[in-house]
Scaffold this motif. Sequence first.
Motif, PDB file in Angstrom:
ATOM      1  N   THR A   1     -46.623 -32.047 -98.685  1.00  0.00           N
ATOM      2  CA  THR A   1     -47.193 -30.785 -99.174  1.00  0.00           C
ATOM      3  C   THR A   1     -47.882 -30.029 -98.046  1.00  0.00           C
ATOM      4  N   ALA A   2     -48.618 -30.750 -97.210  1.00  0.00           N
ATOM      5  CA  ALA A   2     -49.284 -30.102 -96.075  1.00  0.00           C
ATOM      6  C   ALA A   2     -48.265 -29.476 -95.132  1.00  0.00           C
ATOM      7  N   ALA A   3     -47.160 -30.184 -94.881  1.00  0.00           N
ATOM      8  CA  ALA A   3     -46.127 -29.639 -93.995  1.00  0.00           C
ATOM      9  C   ALA A   3     -45.464 -28.408 -94.611  1.00  0.00           C
ATOM     10  N   LEU A   4     -45.202 -28.454 -95.926  1.00  0.00           N
ATOM     11  CA  LEU A   4     -44.593 -27.301 -96.594  1.00  0.00           C
ATOM     12  C   LEU A   4     -45.546 -26.109 -96.614  1.00  0.00           C
ATOM     13  N   THR A   5     -46.831 -26.365 -96.831  1.00  0.00           N
ATOM     14  CA  THR A   5     -47.816 -25.280 -96.808  1.00  0.00           C
ATOM     15  C   THR A   5     -47.879 -24.641 -95.429  1.00  0.00           C
ATOM     16  N   ARG A   6     -47.840 -25.459 -94.405  1.00  0.00           N
ATOM     17  CA  ARG A   6     -47.821 -24.920 -93.044  1.00  0.00           C
ATOM     18  C   ARG A   6     -46.577 -24.078 -92.819  1.00  0.00           C
ATOM     19  N   GLU A   7     -45.449 -24.570 -93.307  1.00  0.00           N
ATOM     20  CA  GLU A   7     -44.207 -23.811 -93.140  1.00  0.00           C
ATOM     21  C   GLU A   7     -44.296 -22.459 -93.842  1.00  0.00           C
ATOM     22  N   ILE A   8     -44.820 -22.453 -95.082  1.00  0.00           N
ATOM     23  CA  ILE A   8     -44.921 -21.192 -95.831  1.00  0.00           C
ATOM     24  C   ILE A   8     -45.848 -20.224 -95.122  1.00  0.00           C
ATOM     25  N   GLU A   9     -47.015 -20.694 -94.710  1.00  0.00           N
ATOM     26  CA  GLU A   9     -47.976 -19.811 -94.045  1.00  0.00           C
ATOM     27  C   GLU A   9     -47.432 -19.317 -92.712  1.00  0.00           C
ATOM     28  N   THR A  10     -46.704 -20.158 -92.002  1.00  0.00           N
ATOM     29  CA  THR A  10     -46.101 -19.727 -90.735  1.00  0.00           C
ATOM     30  C   THR A  10     -45.047 -18.651 -90.972  1.00  0.00           C
ATOM     31  N   LEU A  11     -44.209 -18.875 -91.986  1.00  0.00           N
ATOM     32  CA  LEU A  11     -43.166 -17.891 -92.289  1.00  0.00           C
ATOM     33  C   LEU A  11     -43.766 -16.565 -92.754  1.00  0.00           C
ATOM     34  N   VAL A  12     -44.817 -16.636 -93.572  1.00  0.00           N
ATOM     35  CA  VAL A  12     -45.475 -15.402 -94.033  1.00  0.00           C
ATOM     36  C   VAL A  12     -46.086 -14.658 -92.853  1.00  0.00           C
ATOM     37  N   ALA A  13     -46.715 -15.407 -91.944  1.00  0.00           N
ATOM     38  CA  ALA A  13     -47.295 -14.760 -90.759  1.00  0.00           C
ATOM     39  C   ALA A  13     -46.218 -14.105 -89.909  1.00  0.00           C
ATOM     40  N   LEU A  14     -45.091 -14.754 -89.733  1.00  0.00           N
ATOM     41  CA  LEU A  14     -43.998 -14.170 -88.962  1.00  0.00           C
ATOM     42  C   LEU A  14     -43.419 -12.947 -89.666  1.00  0.00           C
ATOM     43  N   ARG A  15     -43.413 -12.992 -90.990  1.00  0.00           N
ATOM     44  CA  ARG A  15     -42.863 -11.859 -91.742  1.00  0.00           C
ATOM     45  C   ARG A  15     -43.720 -10.607 -91.564  1.00  0.00           C
ATOM     46  N   THR A  16     -45.055 -10.793 -91.436  1.00  0.00           N
ATOM     47  CA  THR A  16     -45.935  -9.624 -91.284  1.00  0.00           C
ATOM     48  C   THR A  16     -45.746  -8.931 -89.943  1.00  0.00           C
ATOM     49  N   SER A  17     -45.292  -9.655 -88.948  1.00  0.00           N
ATOM     50  CA  SER A  17     -45.100  -9.044 -87.614  1.00  0.00           C
ATOM     51  C   SER A  17     -43.628  -8.856 -87.294  1.00  0.00           C
ATOM     52  N   LEU A  18     -42.820  -8.809 -88.330  1.00  0.00           N
ATOM     53  CA  LEU A  18     -41.382  -8.692 -88.094  1.00  0.00           C
ATOM     54  C   LEU A  18     -41.030  -7.362 -87.424  1.00  0.00           C
ATOM     55  N   ASP A  19     -41.767  -6.255 -87.782  1.00  0.00           N
ATOM     56  CA  ASP A  19     -41.482  -4.943 -87.202  1.00  0.00           C
ATOM     57  C   ASP A  19     -41.951  -4.845 -85.758  1.00  0.00           C
ATOM     58  N   ALA A  20     -42.832  -5.765 -85.349  1.00  0.00           N
ATOM     59  CA  ALA A  20     -43.347  -5.714 -83.977  1.00  0.00           C
ATOM     60  C   ALA A  20     -42.459  -6.474 -83.013  1.00  0.00           C
ATOM     61  N   ARG A  21     -41.422  -7.070 -83.515  1.00  0.00           N
ATOM     62  CA  ARG A  21     -40.537  -7.861 -82.659  1.00  0.00           C
ATOM     63  C   ARG A  21     -39.103  -7.355 -82.802  1.00  0.00           C
ATOM     64  N   ARG A  22     -38.386  -7.540 -81.758  1.00  0.00           N
ATOM     65  CA  ARG A  22     -36.964  -7.285 -81.809  1.00  0.00           C
ATOM     66  C   ARG A  22     -36.284  -8.475 -82.488  1.00  0.00           C
TER      67      ARG A  22
END
Length: 551
Positions: free
Chosen positions: A124-145
């Motif tokens: 569960t801890a690993a999945l939570t980390r994965e979700i939070e990491t993916l959400v964080a990457l999604r918020t900066s998707l427009d700032a990256r190529r």
Amino acid sequence: MTAIRRLAGWVLRRSILFVALVAALLIYRATRPSFESLAGLRESAAAMAAGGPALEGFARDIAARAEAESLAYHRLGREALDTRIAAAEQARAPLASACGADLPALLTRGAAGVIDNRRKCLTTAALTREIETLVALRTSLDARRPGEPLADALRRHAATMRVAAAIVRDAQARLATLNGDYVPNLLQRREIALQRARITGALAAHRAAARDARALIATQQGIAAARRRAAAISGEALARYRTLAKVRAKALSDNLLQRASAWAETNRLRSVAVQAAGAFLLIVATPYLIRLFCFFVVAPLAARRPAIRLMERGASITLPGPSAPSVGVRLATGEELMVRQDYLQTSSHAGTKRTRWLLDPRHPLTSLAAGLAFLTRIRGDGELTTVSAVRDPFAEVLLLDLPAGAALVLHPRALAAVAQPIDQPLRVETRWRLGSLHAWLTLQLRYVLFHGPVRLVVKGGRGVRVEQAEAGRVFGQEQLVGFSADLAYSVTRAETFWPYFLGREPLLKDRVAAGGGILVAEEAPLAGRRGGEVRHGIEGLIDAVLTMFGL
């Protein structure tokens, strides 16, 4: 009355047995859960102690896998990120309660349930980390190529900001130069507008790059925070597992049965018990081994040794009548009677009575040890005295006449009275046989001989029997109290093996060889004793010493 006592004893014994059975069942029911809980506690403590390293290895593996996967998340587009987030949330949903209390899992599934619960919590801890990491990457998707790593995007935006800042500085410097001319011409006005446009564009580019950089930094911080939270959750899960393992180990060490088991292992109780069992079996078997040795080795060897013969030839002794509870002794002319105090029933009033301190002054110790002291001496021709066991209800007496030249080997304890000529007192002789194996086996090293002429009143439990030796006779050692001195006396082995081996019969019996002499046997040697048993302890030791001295 005897039947009532037997019935009461039977009922009492059965009642005690019933109470013992009830107590045993209660003790078993009371201790059985303790043994079962000890077994479960020992099993769970051992399983949790063994599962700790494996669980920590699982935590390291899942953290390393999550770290490796997070490095490739920047390649995912918006749709891929959304799909991955949805899949992770769906996988995490059934595991949401895994990081709660472990007690239900311990009670229902034991240590395996706790380990499985902790593995789910780590997942569960690993999945939570994965979700939070993916959400964080999604918020900066427009700032990256597309496919651009965060670090590269940050460097690109930082370079953009530096270039924009340089443009602003250059344009501002040129504006300052142009603004120094108080009368600018048309060309200068165009240059001023151009530089101002450069500044505006550079500032816009700088603001956009700064915004994207901040988004990327926020993404990095979110990823780092997700990593820290996952590590904290994993660490807490492992810490709770270690705490529970310590609690189980302490509960096991505090358990009294476990303490007893540990004490037994520390003191090698199993080895001690085996040694004690061996010693116990040896102690129990030793008497039976000795009996085997005595029956098949010692007794046959003793039977082949020469018999004891105390006198070569003596006068024959007439067989008396049967014994009776009392016997009358009438004194002949010139005779006197010496009788024990407790065997003097009736006597003639006319007879002369005195106290005789010892039966034979030449053997004072023998007289005292055999109870032949403080006798009543009666004289008077034709006087009749009745000899009977006044205090022993089982004793009977018999009058035995020894003529001149006859001798009888007799235990002095069997004498109740002696009638002897006044001018020819009773002659008592003792003979030792220290070199005879028969004497040592019977522990009778000394023999007391009574020589005639004399009349002996012999006593015995439930009667005294006198019979001819004829072709040889075998008696129990307690039964034979006397025999003619010219007979060959020895010991022989018990007739049957198993009664002797089981302790029901003695190994040796008295044997008298064929001859014309007589044998004096007591019908029931133990009849006058309390309980009808052989005496032990101090009394048994005294009996053995008296037997050794022929008394």
